[in-house]
Design a protein around this motif. Structure first.
Motif, mmCIF file in Angstrom:
data_model
loop_
_atom_site.group_PDB
_atom_site.id
_atom_site.type_symbol
_atom_site.label_atom_id
_atom_site.label_comp_id
_atom_site.label_asym_id
_atom_site.label_seq_id
_atom_site.Cartn_x
_atom_site.Cartn_y
_atom_site.Cartn_z
ATOM 1 N N VAL A 173 16.014 60.489 9.600
ATOM 2 C CA VAL A 173 16.583 59.437 10.446
ATOM 3 C C VAL A 173 16.729 58.157 9.638
ATOM 4 O O VAL A 173 15.860 57.817 8.832
ATOM 5 N N GLN A 174 17.829 57.450 9.859
ATOM 6 C CA GLN A 174 18.015 56.102 9.319
ATOM 7 C C GLN A 174 17.847 55.110 10.461
ATOM 8 O O GLN A 174 18.663 55.071 11.378
ATOM 9 N N LEU A 175 16.784 54.338 10.426
ATOM 10 C CA LEU A 175 16.483 53.376 11.481
ATOM 11 C C LEU A 175 16.986 52.003 11.059
ATOM 12 O O LEU A 175 16.498 51.414 10.099
ATOM 13 N N LEU A 176 17.941 51.479 11.809
ATOM 14 C CA LEU A 176 18.633 50.277 11.370
ATOM 15 C C LEU A 176 17.815 49.001 11.558
ATOM 16 O O LEU A 176 17.838 48.117 10.706
ATOM 17 N N ASP A 177 17.093 48.869 12.671
ATOM 18 C CA ASP A 177 16.372 47.608 12.882
ATOM 19 C C ASP A 177 14.964 47.604 12.272
ATOM 20 O O ASP A 177 14.300 46.557 12.256
ATOM 21 N N LYS A 178 14.484 48.734 11.778
ATOM 22 C CA LYS A 178 13.198 48.852 11.063
ATOM 23 C C LYS A 178 11.987 48.450 11.910
ATOM 24 O O LYS A 178 10.902 48.231 11.387
ATOM 25 N N ASN A 179 12.141 48.389 13.215
ATOM 26 C CA ASN A 179 11.077 47.897 14.090
ATOM 27 C C ASN A 179 10.400 49.064 14.808
ATOM 28 O O ASN A 179 11.010 49.710 15.660
ATOM 29 N N LEU A 180 9.141 49.304 14.482
ATOM 30 C CA LEU A 180 8.380 50.389 15.099
ATOM 31 C C LEU A 180 7.476 49.908 16.229
ATOM 32 O O LEU A 180 6.879 50.717 16.934
ATOM 33 N N ASP A 181 7.372 48.605 16.406
ATOM 34 C CA ASP A 181 6.455 48.061 17.411
ATOM 35 C C ASP A 181 6.776 48.531 18.818
ATOM 36 O O ASP A 181 5.886 48.607 19.676
ATOM 37 N N TYR A 182 8.035 48.859 19.083
ATOM 38 C CA TYR A 182 8.424 49.333 20.410
ATOM 39 C C TYR A 182 7.608 50.550 20.830
ATOM 40 O O TYR A 182 7.344 50.756 22.022
ATOM 41 N N LEU A 183 7.198 51.357 19.863
ATOM 42 C CA LEU A 183 6.499 52.602 20.180
ATOM 43 C C LEU A 183 5.113 52.364 20.759
ATOM 44 O O LEU A 183 4.544 53.241 21.402
ATOM 45 N N SER A 184 4.580 51.189 20.559
ATOM 46 C CA SER A 184 3.228 50.898 21.030
ATOM 47 C C SER A 184 3.145 50.824 22.553
ATOM 48 O O SER A 184 2.042 50.816 23.110
ATOM 49 N N SER A 185 4.294 50.795 23.229
ATOM 50 C CA SER A 185 4.277 50.751 24.694
ATOM 51 C C SER A 185 4.333 52.139 25.319
ATOM 52 O O SER A 185 4.506 52.267 26.527
ATOM 53 N N ASN A 186 4.163 53.171 24.488
ATOM 54 C CA ASN A 186 4.034 54.544 24.990
ATOM 55 C C ASN A 186 2.544 54.861 25.080
ATOM 56 O O ASN A 186 1.901 55.122 24.055
ATOM 57 N N PRO A 187 1.971 54.850 26.262
ATOM 58 C CA PRO A 187 0.514 54.881 26.402
ATOM 59 C C PRO A 187 -0.170 56.137 25.883
ATOM 60 O O PRO A 187 -1.348 56.096 25.513
ATOM 61 N N LYS A 188 0.548 57.270 25.836
ATOM 62 C CA LYS A 188 -0.074 58.527 25.418
ATOM 63 C C LYS A 188 0.349 58.959 24.016
ATOM 64 O O LYS A 188 -0.099 60.005 23.538
ATOM 65 N N LEU A 189 1.207 58.182 23.357
ATOM 66 C CA LEU A 189 1.718 58.593 22.050
ATOM 67 C C LEU A 189 0.592 58.646 21.024
ATOM 68 O O LEU A 189 -0.090 57.647 20.769
ATOM 69 N N SER A 190 0.380 59.823 20.436
ATOM 70 C CA SER A 190 -0.702 59.991 19.465
ATOM 71 C C SER A 190 -0.223 60.568 18.145
ATOM 72 O O SER A 190 -0.997 60.627 17.180
ATOM 73 N N TYR A 191 1.049 60.999 18.072
ATOM 74 C CA TYR A 191 1.542 61.672 16.866
ATOM 75 C C TYR A 191 2.967 61.234 16.574
ATOM 76 O O TYR A 191 3.842 61.305 17.437
ATOM 77 N N LEU A 192 3.197 60.761 15.349
ATOM 78 C CA LEU A 192 4.529 60.364 14.898
ATOM 79 C C LEU A 192 4.826 61.029 13.573
ATOM 80 O O LEU A 192 4.123 60.822 12.577
ATOM 81 N N SER A 193 5.868 61.847 13.542
ATOM 82 C CA SER A 193 6.361 62.452 12.313
ATOM 83 C C SER A 193 7.736 61.861 12.048
ATOM 84 O O SER A 193 8.655 62.024 12.857
ATOM 85 N N SER A 194 7.884 61.165 10.927
ATOM 86 C CA SER A 194 9.139 60.446 10.712
ATOM 87 C C SER A 194 9.509 60.413 9.242
ATOM 88 O O SER A 194 8.696 60.728 8.364
ATOM 89 N N ALA A 195 10.716 59.969 8.994
ATOM 90 C CA ALA A 195 11.114 59.607 7.642
ATOM 91 C C ALA A 195 10.421 58.293 7.275
ATOM 92 O O ALA A 195 9.906 57.584 8.147
#
Length: 223
Positions: A173-195
């Motif tokens: 994935v090419q992420l244009l805004d480079k901002n990962l902070d949005y993901l912190s509002s997912n209360p159950k998110l425990s695993y991120l596999s990314s480029a």
């Protein structure tokens, strides 16, 4: 079993067939490659609960959508112009669509109320992921590119706030805004596999906001 294997489901498929005459009435797992009209009649095999289908045109997809007992479905090389009929599958919990050439109506996939795990890979017309903001039923989500072409995403903002999301896959994935902070509002998110699609500071910020997240680039960015 690794954490990744706990979220992705790896199926040991039977030999690939190209004719419905090679499917038995008791078959529940089928690996099928369409050749011209060789798929016609597959909708009659109501015992199928797991299907890997390749070369999926519109007629083939429409027949697949009549298999009401399907729980697991993988579609490879999809030339169907619309995916809307997939919403007719009342028991589908795992859907992977790879190599989508024409369809652009991905929001219709969220009408599958039983769906828990959704992977969309190499979708030519996935211009926006805003539709994902309504995917409250999803436990696992993958939005990924292919070996040679990255999937461009303006932002992961649409993924934020998904109440049940536990795992997120954003490989190639090419992420244009480079901002990962949005993901912190997912209360159950425990695993991120990314480029490694953002600077170290972005992964560091996410780790600060979500200290328990399992994310390779948060801990080993320079490896």
């Amino acid at each position: 079993m690794s954490l990744d294997e706990g979220y992705r489901e790896w199926i040991e498929w039977p030999d690939c067939v190209t004719s419905v005459t090679d499917i038995t009435e008791t078959s529940n797992s089928v690996h099928f490659y369409r050749e011209k009209n060789s798929h016609k009649g597959i909708s009659e095999f109501k015992n199928i609960t797991r299907l890997l289908a390749k070369q999926v045109n519109q007629e083939f997809l429409n027949e697949i959508s009549e298999l009401k007992n399907l729980e697991y479905l993988e579609l490879e090389t999809v030339t169907a112009e619309t995916l809307v009929k997939l919403s007719d599958l009342p028991n589908l919990r795992y859907l992977k669509i790879q190599g989508v050439r024409k369809a652009s109506d991905f929001i219709t996939l969220l009408d599958i109320k039983s769906l828990e795990k959704l992977f969309i890979e190499s979708a030519k017309n996935l211009g926006s992921i805003d539709f994902i903001s309504g995917a409250q039923q999803l436990v696992v989500l993958g939005l990924e590119g292919g070996m040679y072409t990255k999937q461009k995403l303006d932002s992961v903002k649409a993924i934020s706030g998904l109440a049940n999301l536990e795992a997120l896959y954003l490989s190639s994935v090419q992420l244009l805004d480079k901002n990962l902070d949005y993901l912190s509002s997912n209360p159950k998110l425990s695993y991120l596999s990314s480029a490694r699609f953002a600077p170290k500071s972005s992964f560091d910020s996410l780790k600060t906001l979500m200290p328990n997240i399992n994310c390779n680039w948060c801990d080993n960015y320079d490896v």
